[in-house]
Write a protein that holds these residues in place. Structure first.
Motif, PDB file in Angstrom:
ATOM      1  N   LEU A  71       0.827  -1.210   0.000  1.00  0.00           N
ATOM      2  CA  LEU A  71       0.000   0.000   0.000  1.00  0.00           C
ATOM      3  C   LEU A  71       0.861   1.260   0.000  1.00  0.00           C
ATOM      4  CD1 LEU A  71      -2.872  -1.050   2.435  1.00  0.00           C
ATOM      5  CD2 LEU A  71      -2.931  -0.924  -0.069  1.00  0.00           C
ATOM      6  N   TRP A  72       2.000   1.215   0.685  1.00  0.00           N
ATOM      7  CA  TRP A  72       2.914   2.372   0.628  1.00  0.00           C
ATOM      8  C   TRP A  72       3.414   2.578  -0.799  1.00  0.00           C
ATOM      9  CZ3 TRP A  72       2.748   6.042   3.841  1.00  0.00           C
ATOM     10  CH2 TRP A  72       2.624   5.859   5.215  1.00  0.00           C
ATOM     11  N   ARG A  73       3.762   1.491  -1.473  1.00  0.00           N
ATOM     12  CA  ARG A  73       4.243   1.610  -2.849  1.00  0.00           C
ATOM     13  C   ARG A  73       3.139   2.125  -3.776  1.00  0.00           C
ATOM     14  NH1 ARG A  73       7.451  -2.626  -0.884  1.00  0.00           N
ATOM     15  NH2 ARG A  73       5.869  -4.230  -1.255  1.00  0.00           N
ATOM     16  N   GLU A  74       1.905   1.703  -3.498  1.00  0.00           N
ATOM     17  CA  GLU A  74       0.774   2.196  -4.282  1.00  0.00           C
ATOM     18  C   GLU A  74       0.604   3.704  -4.107  1.00  0.00           C
ATOM     19  OE1 GLU A  74      -3.987   1.665  -3.820  1.00  0.00           O
ATOM     20  OE2 GLU A  74      -2.854  -0.204  -4.061  1.00  0.00           O
ATOM     21  N   LEU A  75       0.755   4.180  -2.853  1.00  0.00           N
ATOM     22  CA  LEU A  75       0.643   5.617  -2.599  1.00  0.00           C
ATOM     23  C   LEU A  75       1.790   6.371  -3.268  1.00  0.00           C
ATOM     24  CD1 LEU A  75      -0.875   7.914  -1.148  1.00  0.00           C
ATOM     25  CD2 LEU A  75       0.609   7.503   0.845  1.00  0.00           C
ATOM     26  N   SER A  79       0.858   9.274  -5.898  1.00  0.00           N
ATOM     27  CA  SER A  79       1.218  10.657  -5.570  1.00  0.00           C
ATOM     28  C   SER A  79       2.438  11.149  -6.338  1.00  0.00           C
ATOM     29  CB  SER A  79       1.480  10.795  -4.063  1.00  0.00           C
ATOM     30  OG  SER A  79       2.623  10.033  -3.674  1.00  0.00           O
ATOM     31  N   GLY A  80       3.196  10.208  -6.920  1.00  0.00           N
ATOM     32  CA  GLY A  80       4.426  10.577  -7.602  1.00  0.00           C
ATOM     33  C   GLY A  80       5.507  11.041  -6.647  1.00  0.00           C
ATOM     34  N   THR A  81       5.458  10.561  -5.401  1.00  0.00           N
ATOM     35  CA  THR A  81       6.388  11.001  -4.367  1.00  0.00           C
ATOM     36  C   THR A  81       7.116   9.800  -3.758  1.00  0.00           C
ATOM     37  OG1 THR A  81       4.884  12.809  -3.799  1.00  0.00           O
ATOM     38  CG2 THR A  81       6.605  12.282  -2.198  1.00  0.00           C
ATOM     39  N   PRO A  82       8.459   9.761  -3.759  1.00  0.00           N
ATOM     40  CA  PRO A  82       9.182   8.678  -3.072  1.00  0.00           C
ATOM     41  C   PRO A  82       8.917   8.742  -1.565  1.00  0.00           C
ATOM     42  CG  PRO A  82      10.621   9.874  -4.591  1.00  0.00           C
ATOM     43  CD  PRO A  82       9.375  10.687  -4.451  1.00  0.00           C
ATOM     44  N   LEU A  83       8.515   7.622  -0.980  1.00  0.00           N
ATOM     45  CA  LEU A  83       8.152   7.597   0.439  1.00  0.00           C
ATOM     46  C   LEU A  83       8.962   6.598   1.249  1.00  0.00           C
ATOM     47  CD1 LEU A  83       4.245   7.648   0.051  1.00  0.00           C
ATOM     48  CD2 LEU A  83       5.770   9.596   0.441  1.00  0.00           C
ATOM     49  N   ALA A 335      -7.198   4.585  17.985  1.00  0.00           N
ATOM     50  CA  ALA A 335      -6.434   5.234  19.063  1.00  0.00           C
ATOM     51  C   ALA A 335      -5.373   4.282  19.600  1.00  0.00           C
ATOM     52  CB  ALA A 335      -7.377   5.661  20.187  1.00  0.00           C
ATOM     53  N   GLY A 336      -4.501   4.840  20.461  1.00  0.00           N
ATOM     54  CA  GLY A 336      -3.534   4.027  21.196  1.00  0.00           C
ATOM     55  C   GLY A 336      -2.513   3.338  20.320  1.00  0.00           C
ATOM     56  N   PHE A 337      -1.905   4.080  19.394  1.00  0.00           N
ATOM     57  CA  PHE A 337      -0.989   3.441  18.452  1.00  0.00           C
ATOM     58  C   PHE A 337       0.395   3.193  19.046  1.00  0.00           C
ATOM     59  CE2 PHE A 337      -4.386   5.201  15.887  1.00  0.00           C
ATOM     60  CZ  PHE A 337      -4.712   4.092  15.111  1.00  0.00           C
ATOM     61  N   SER A 338       0.643   3.667  20.248  1.00  0.00           N
ATOM     62  CA  SER A 338       1.744   3.215  21.104  1.00  0.00           C
ATOM     63  C   SER A 338       3.131   3.313  20.476  1.00  0.00           C
ATOM     64  CB  SER A 338       1.486   1.765  21.557  1.00  0.00           C
ATOM     65  OG  SER A 338       0.247   1.667  22.233  1.00  0.00           O
ATOM     66  N   GLY A 339       3.306   4.274  19.559  1.00  0.00           N
ATOM     67  CA  GLY A 339       4.630   4.505  19.002  1.00  0.00           C
ATOM     68  C   GLY A 339       5.023   3.576  17.882  1.00  0.00           C
ATOM     69  N   HIS A 340       4.084   2.722  17.413  1.00  0.00           N
ATOM     70  CA  HIS A 340       4.441   1.837  16.297  1.00  0.00           C
ATOM     71  C   HIS A 340       3.333   1.785  15.245  1.00  0.00           C
ATOM     72  CE1 HIS A 340       2.086  -1.871  17.597  1.00  0.00           C
ATOM     73  NE2 HIS A 340       2.117  -1.201  18.725  1.00  0.00           N
ATOM     74  N   GLY A 341       2.522   2.832  15.171  1.00  0.00           N
ATOM     75  CA  GLY A 341       1.414   2.823  14.237  1.00  0.00           C
ATOM     76  C   GLY A 341       1.681   3.444  12.885  1.00  0.00           C
ATOM     77  N   PHE A 342       2.716   4.271  12.767  1.00  0.00           N
ATOM     78  CA  PHE A 342       2.908   5.028  11.526  1.00  0.00           C
ATOM     79  C   PHE A 342       3.049   4.105  10.319  1.00  0.00           C
ATOM     80  CE2 PHE A 342       4.529   7.810   8.343  1.00  0.00           C
ATOM     81  CZ  PHE A 342       4.173   9.103   8.708  1.00  0.00           C
ATOM     82  N   LYS A 343       3.924   3.114  10.429  1.00  0.00           N
ATOM     83  CA  LYS A 343       4.193   2.247   9.280  1.00  0.00           C
ATOM     84  C   LYS A 343       2.958   1.457   8.859  1.00  0.00           C
ATOM     85  CE  LYS A 343       6.419  -0.962  12.488  1.00  0.00           C
ATOM     86  NZ  LYS A 343       6.494   0.088  13.529  1.00  0.00           N
ATOM     87  N   LEU A 344       2.029   1.240   9.800  1.00  0.00           N
ATOM     88  CA  LEU A 344       0.825   0.467   9.526  1.00  0.00           C
ATOM     89  C   LEU A 344      -0.347   1.333   9.089  1.00  0.00           C
ATOM     90  CD1 LEU A 344       1.215  -2.011  12.473  1.00  0.00           C
ATOM     91  CD2 LEU A 344       0.768  -2.730  10.125  1.00  0.00           C
ATOM     92  N   SER A 345      -0.139   2.642   8.956  1.00  0.00           N
ATOM     93  CA  SER A 345      -1.256   3.544   8.701  1.00  0.00           C
ATOM     94  C   SER A 345      -2.028   3.236   7.417  1.00  0.00           C
ATOM     95  CB  SER A 345      -0.783   5.005   8.705  1.00  0.00           C
ATOM     96  OG  SER A 345       0.242   5.224   7.766  1.00  0.00           O
ATOM     97  N   PRO A 346      -1.399   2.781   6.316  1.00  0.00           N
ATOM     98  CA  PRO A 346      -2.224   2.455   5.148  1.00  0.00           C
ATOM     99  C   PRO A 346      -3.230   1.348   5.430  1.00  0.00           C
ATOM    100  CG  PRO A 346       0.097   2.614   4.527  1.00  0.00           C
ATOM    101  CD  PRO A 346       0.037   2.615   6.030  1.00  0.00           C
TER     102      PRO A 346
END
Length: 380
Positions: A71-75, A79-83, A335-346
């Motif tokens: 999903l990150w690669r799809e975004l 978006s045309g933006t390296p992530l 809620a409560g992503f406890s410092g490890h939610g960013f990578k899982l956001s998609p």
């Protein structure tokens, strides 16, 4: 007054990913953020985050991350933006430590390319580290760095391009549940068939007003950058992202956002009120990290040159909350992503969208239910 299909409150990474998925699925969506964008008061700002697949004993997250990478690669393409920077993720520790055991098991179970490095090999490959002789390293070749600011902006950009509305600088002042929910802000009033609350640290203040009492804890994380003694030694060509979860849970990223400086942080901090976060005392964390860098990363200066901050919103079991309000089923809570939610956001955005649209979630959400906390029962 127009009635939205969905109002999403909180335009951090989880809320923005959710709004993007809703707009992608044809939902008339409004995304509301209390601060003018961009801002650095929550948990989604900054330039970089670690990403990895292995999750040790939390295998449901490893399963999610296999899709998350796609999903990150799809975004990126959309978006045309390296992530994503694929520099690998190195976990170090004693071979019998649950974190190391779990990491190896997870990588093997999911067929992720990895190397297990005995201490001598570990020191040969990464001479900038000084690890004890009883430590090994596990290099996850699929891991690396997410460009956090660009990821957040990409979700928001593609959400708006798909017809979504985004309004910042509007604090939610009241929520009136019902078949049609009324959301009052500092500037206006909105009505929606569904409401998603992804408000980060402010969940500790907003959810109790809706009768939800989850034992969330907000902590301030000092984000330290340490100067290299030899410039370039910690570049992403030589140094991967790094996790050392032994007596102290430390993570590090290569020298990226500030030339010649390496992000090395403790994965915890003092309890803090998100509205007065700068009052939190971080002296103990500073001392702990200076001792850590001196012992394990002698190629860095022992006093950080740059300090930033972030807030974690933690649950007691460090599992997320992804669920419907126990009484008002058209209110969805992330809620409560406890410092490890960013990578899982998609994946989080996809799942919260599925809950809103009353679809069967793509993943088992039983570890993320509100009801696992007995005191969380709704009183509305």
């Amino acid at each position: 007054m127009a009635v939205y299909d969905v109002v999403v409150v909180g335009a951090g990474i989880e809320g923005s990913a959710t709004a993007y998925n809703l707009a992608k699925n044809g939902q008339k969506t409004l995304l509301v953020e209390q601060f003018p964008l961009p801002h650095s008061r929550g948990s989604s700002h900054g330039q970089s985050r670690i990403t990895r697949v292995a999750y040790g004993t939390d295998d449901h997250y490893a399963i999610m991350m296999k899709e998350g990478g796609n999903l990150w690669r799809e975004l990126e393409r959309e978006s045309g933006t390296p992530l994503f920077l694929n520099c690998g993720c190195l976990a170090v520790g004693k071979p019998d430590h649950p974190f190391i055991n779990g990491t190896i098991s997870s990588l093997s179970r999911h067929g992720i390319k990895h190397d297990v490095l005995q201490c001598g090999d570990l020191m040969d490959r990464y001479p900038m580290l000084s690890m004890p002789s009883d430590h090994i390293g596990v290099l996850d070749h699929s891991g690396g760095v997410l460009w956090a600011d660009k990821a957040l902006q990409s979700f928001q950009k593609m959400y708006v391009q798909r017809g979504g509305e985004l309004r910042d600088g509007e604090e939610v002042t009241d929520i009136l549940p019902g078949l049609v929910i009324t959301i009052m802000t500092s500037k206006s009033q909105y009505k929606a068939k569904n409401l998603v609350l992804t408000v980060g640290p402010w969940a500790t203040k907003l959810l109790p007003r809706l009768g939800i009492h989850i034992p969330l804890e907000t902590v301030l994380i000092p984000v330290y950058y340490w100067k290299e003694k030899q410039k370039g030694e910690f570049s992403s060509d030589h140094f991967p992202t790094f996790i050392h979860n032994e007596d102290t849970h430390v993570y590090a990223l290569p020298s990226l956002e500030y030339p010649g400086h390496v992000k090395v942080c403790h994965h915890d901090g003092p309890i803090a009120d998100p509205d007065s976060r700068d009052k939190a005392d971080t002296q103990a964390i500073m001392k702990l990290m200076q001792q850590y860098v001196t012992r394990y990363m002698p190629s860095l200066e022992t006093t950080p040159s740059i300090t930033e901050t972030c807030i974690y919103t933690k649950t007691p079991d460090r599992q997320f909350v992804l669920d419907r309000h126990p009484t008002h089923k058209n209110i969805i809570i992330g809620a409560g992503f406890s410092g490890h939610g960013f990578k899982l956001s998609p994946v989080v955005g996809k799942v919260l969208c599925e809950l809103v649209m009353d679809k069967t979630p793509s993943y088992d959400l039983s570890p993320c239910r509100i009801g696992r906390f007995p005191q969380s029962k709704s009183h509305l």
